[in-house]
Scaffold this active site. Structure first.
Site, PDB file in Angstrom:
ATOM      1  N   ALA A 203       0.851  -1.195   0.000  1.00 13.86           N
ATOM      2  CA  ALA A 203       0.000   0.000   0.000  1.00 13.86           C
ATOM      3  C   ALA A 203       0.879   1.235   0.000  1.00 13.86           C
ATOM      4  CB  ALA A 203      -0.921   0.014   1.218  1.00 13.86           C
ATOM      5  N   ARG A 206      -0.292   8.726   2.350  1.00 16.78           N
ATOM      6  CA  ARG A 206       0.207  10.086   2.499  1.00 16.78           C
ATOM      7  C   ARG A 206       1.576  10.107   3.162  1.00 16.78           C
ATOM      8  NH1 ARG A 206      -4.068  13.381   5.538  1.00 16.78           N
ATOM      9  NH2 ARG A 206      -3.757  11.625   6.952  1.00 16.78           N
ATOM     10  N   PHE A 207       1.836   9.160   4.075  1.00  7.88           N
ATOM     11  CA  PHE A 207       3.071   9.191   4.837  1.00  7.88           C
ATOM     12  C   PHE A 207       4.069   8.128   4.405  1.00  7.88           C
ATOM     13  CE2 PHE A 207       0.099  11.049   8.112  1.00  7.88           C
ATOM     14  CZ  PHE A 207       0.567  12.348   7.933  1.00  7.88           C
ATOM     15  N   VAL A 210       3.829   0.954   2.548  1.00  5.63           N
ATOM     16  CA  VAL A 210       3.798  -0.194   3.460  1.00  5.63           C
ATOM     17  C   VAL A 210       4.266  -1.418   2.686  1.00  5.63           C
ATOM     18  CG1 VAL A 210       2.390  -1.654   4.927  1.00  5.63           C
ATOM     19  CG2 VAL A 210       1.918   0.793   4.810  1.00  5.63           C
ATOM     20  N   LYS A 223       6.365  -0.102   7.439  1.00 11.55           N
ATOM     21  CA  LYS A 223       5.898   1.183   6.921  1.00 11.55           C
ATOM     22  C   LYS A 223       7.106   2.108   6.835  1.00 11.55           C
ATOM     23  CE  LYS A 223       2.309   4.681   7.696  1.00 11.55           C
ATOM     24  NZ  LYS A 223       1.205   5.108   8.609  1.00 11.55           N
ATOM     25  N   ASP A 327      -7.584  10.508  12.523  1.00 12.51           N
ATOM     26  CA  ASP A 327      -7.650  10.149  11.104  1.00 12.51           C
ATOM     27  C   ASP A 327      -8.318   8.783  10.979  1.00 12.51           C
ATOM     28  OD1 ASP A 327      -7.366  10.527   8.389  1.00 12.51           O
ATOM     29  OD2 ASP A 327      -5.325   9.723   8.310  1.00 12.51           O
TER      30      ASP A 327
END
Length: 509
Positions: A203, A206-207, A210, A223, A327
């Protein structure tokens, strides 16, 4: 490596600056010229004059001004001449063949070069335009060569350092690719504190990305945060490090590491779940009523756990403060193999220590689609309870997502849609969400098909109380857990077996 490169560039800059200072501080040799002025007493004023130092980019010359109208040179003036228009010659010679005036002038370069002077007329050269070329003095050329040599040596030193460093690190580091790797691409070698091999990107968000990875005999998730998102990495690490954060309904944290290579990266190592996020699972699967209740209950339990303040259970435990996720969405809910949920992605989470204010925090954070009305209009009350109610608004939207893919509804199950996708599309702006949620007070549509199932009817009431426009009226996470437990007992009336049924009595015989 970054420090080494920085040192090399600093060394080059220092060399360049030093060489420029040398070239700029060259003091020109003092020039002396014979001085004379016919206006002096008795017409005699001969002496040696030390010329002033010239301005930058100018040279010192000596000159003679005389009258030649009678055929005998009559000197009017001698002295220093600070200009670049004089030809760079060491003899003072007037070469004009037909001077327009009786006064003649010549200039020269060098000590006392104006002691003697001559008139040597030359025929006018053909009128060919010439580009003036400034002559560099030997001193300037010498220091220019020195500057170039110093810069060349410094660059050679930098390239040598980089070459040997890369050669040394080549066997130990492979940069993480910026796109999904080819299925047959080799995994990265073991690095750093933990023997981790990255296998494939699962995946991207935004940060960062993964990865599915191998750590000894265990499959883990890694991550990877880029250097600009170091703060999010630190925030997640701090949240997971709080007391009593080991919970079945929270993603299991393993380690956090900084990986230094050509570019620093920040790794967060957690448990790996093959099903991925709830959002991705709902895109490809439908849910039975029992599966929906299991996911909803464990998801709400995860929210309840982070929202609660927990006193130490044993002497080894510490006090766990309340945490707001900030979030919460279906992308940040992961599914285990048994379809129980666990919460993830605490990069924006906020910790509320008892007796301490929230501090300086930006209220309008999170994913626009899941933002509560007070967040969208910038009217947040900066208190613990209000931040927790913002999470509960998003929880109501995720419950709606679960209901849209449940097979217990009366009729066919539609394709998966995000909350408000029908109202504002897939990529809404902040203004779109403000108009929809704040001004029009809209919420995702409740399907009439859900009204025929008692469990879905009760679930609709729960989600509507979660996303209430008034934050004070929203349900708490613990209340949602209790509601889901009671909802799970409700079944489709048509599927409930009637013990008084003749067919059942026949089977008994």
């Amino acid at each position: 490596m970054q420090k080494l490169i920085g040192f090399a560039f600093a060394f080059i800059f220092t060399c360049f600056f030093f060489s420029m200072c040398i070239s700029q501080n060259i003091q020109p040799r003092t020039t002396h010229c014979e001085f004379y002025n016919s206006s002096c007493a008795n017409g005699s004023c001969n002496e040696t004059l030390e010329c002033e130092l010239p301005e930058q980019d100018k040279r010192v010359h000596c000159f003679v001004l005389w009258n030649n109208s009678s055929g005998v040179p009559e000197v009017k003036m001698k002295g220093c001449f600070l200009n670049n228009e004089c030809p760079g010659q060491n003899r003072c010679v007037e070469t004009r063949e037909e001077p327009k005036i009786d006064l003649m002038f010549c200039c020269c370069e060098g000590n006392m070069c104006n002691r003697e002077f001559n008139f040597e007329p030359q025929p006018a050269p053909p009128t060919t335009p010439k580009v003036p070329v400034e002559k560099s003095t030997p001193d300037k050329m010498k220091y220019l060569y020195i500057t170039l040599i110093i810069i060349f040596i410094a660059l050679l030193f930098l390239l040598t350092v980089i070459f040997y460093y890369l050669r040394r690190r080549k066997a130990y580091f492979n940069e993480v690719p910026t796109m999904d790797p080819h299925p047959l691409a080799p995994s990265t070698p073991n690095m750093g504190l933990l023997p981790i091999q990255l296998m494939e990107v699962k995946a991207k968000g935004r940060f960062g990305a993964v990865w599915k990875a191998q750590m000894k005999s265990e499959i883990v998730a890694v991550k990877i945060f880029p250097v600009q998102d170091k703060q999010s990495w630190q925030s997640e690490q701090q949240i997971y490090s709080l007391p009593q954060m080991r919970h079945d309904c929270l993603l299991r944290y393993i380690a956090a590491e900084r990986r230094d290579g050509l570019q620093s990266e920040f790794w967060l190592v957690t448990a790996y779940h093959e099903y991925g996020s709830l959002c991705d699972y709902l895109k490809a699967h439908t849910l039975t009523w029992e599966q929906l209740c299991k996911i909803a209950k464990t998801m709400a339990r995860g929210l309840m756990h982070i929202h609660e303040e927990l006193i130490p259970i044993s002497k080894t435990d510490g006090f766990k403060p309340a945490i707001a996720h900030r979030d919460f969405k279906s992308k940040n809910v992961l599914l285990k193999n048994d379809l129980t949920a666990c919460l993830a992605d605490f990069g924006l989470a906020l910790v509320f220590q008892p007796g301490k204010p929230c501090g300086d925090t930006h209220g309008q954070v999170g994913t626009r689609r899941y933002m509560a009305p007070e967040v969208l209009e910038g009217a947040i009350i900066f208190s613990r309870d209000h931040f927790l109610r913002i999470d509960m608004y998003a929880c109501g939207l995720v419950l709606w997502e679960l209901a849209t893919r449940c097979t217990a509804q009366d009729g066919p199950v539609g394709e998966y849609q995000l909350p408000f996708e029908e109202e504002v599309g897939q990529h809404p702006s902040l203004e779109d969400m403000q108009e929809c949620v704040v001004n029009k007070k809209q919420r995702p549509a409740i399907s009439p098909q859900w009204r025929n199932h008692p469990g879905l009817v009760a679930l609709c009431e729960t989600m509507e109380e979660c996303w209430d426009q008034d934050a004070e009226a929203r349900l708490s996470a613990s209340c949602v857990v209790e509601r889901i437990k009671s909802h799970a007992q409700l079944r489709d009336p048509q599927k409930i077996i009637d013990v008084s049924s003749p067919n059942l009595m026949d089977l008994g015989h």
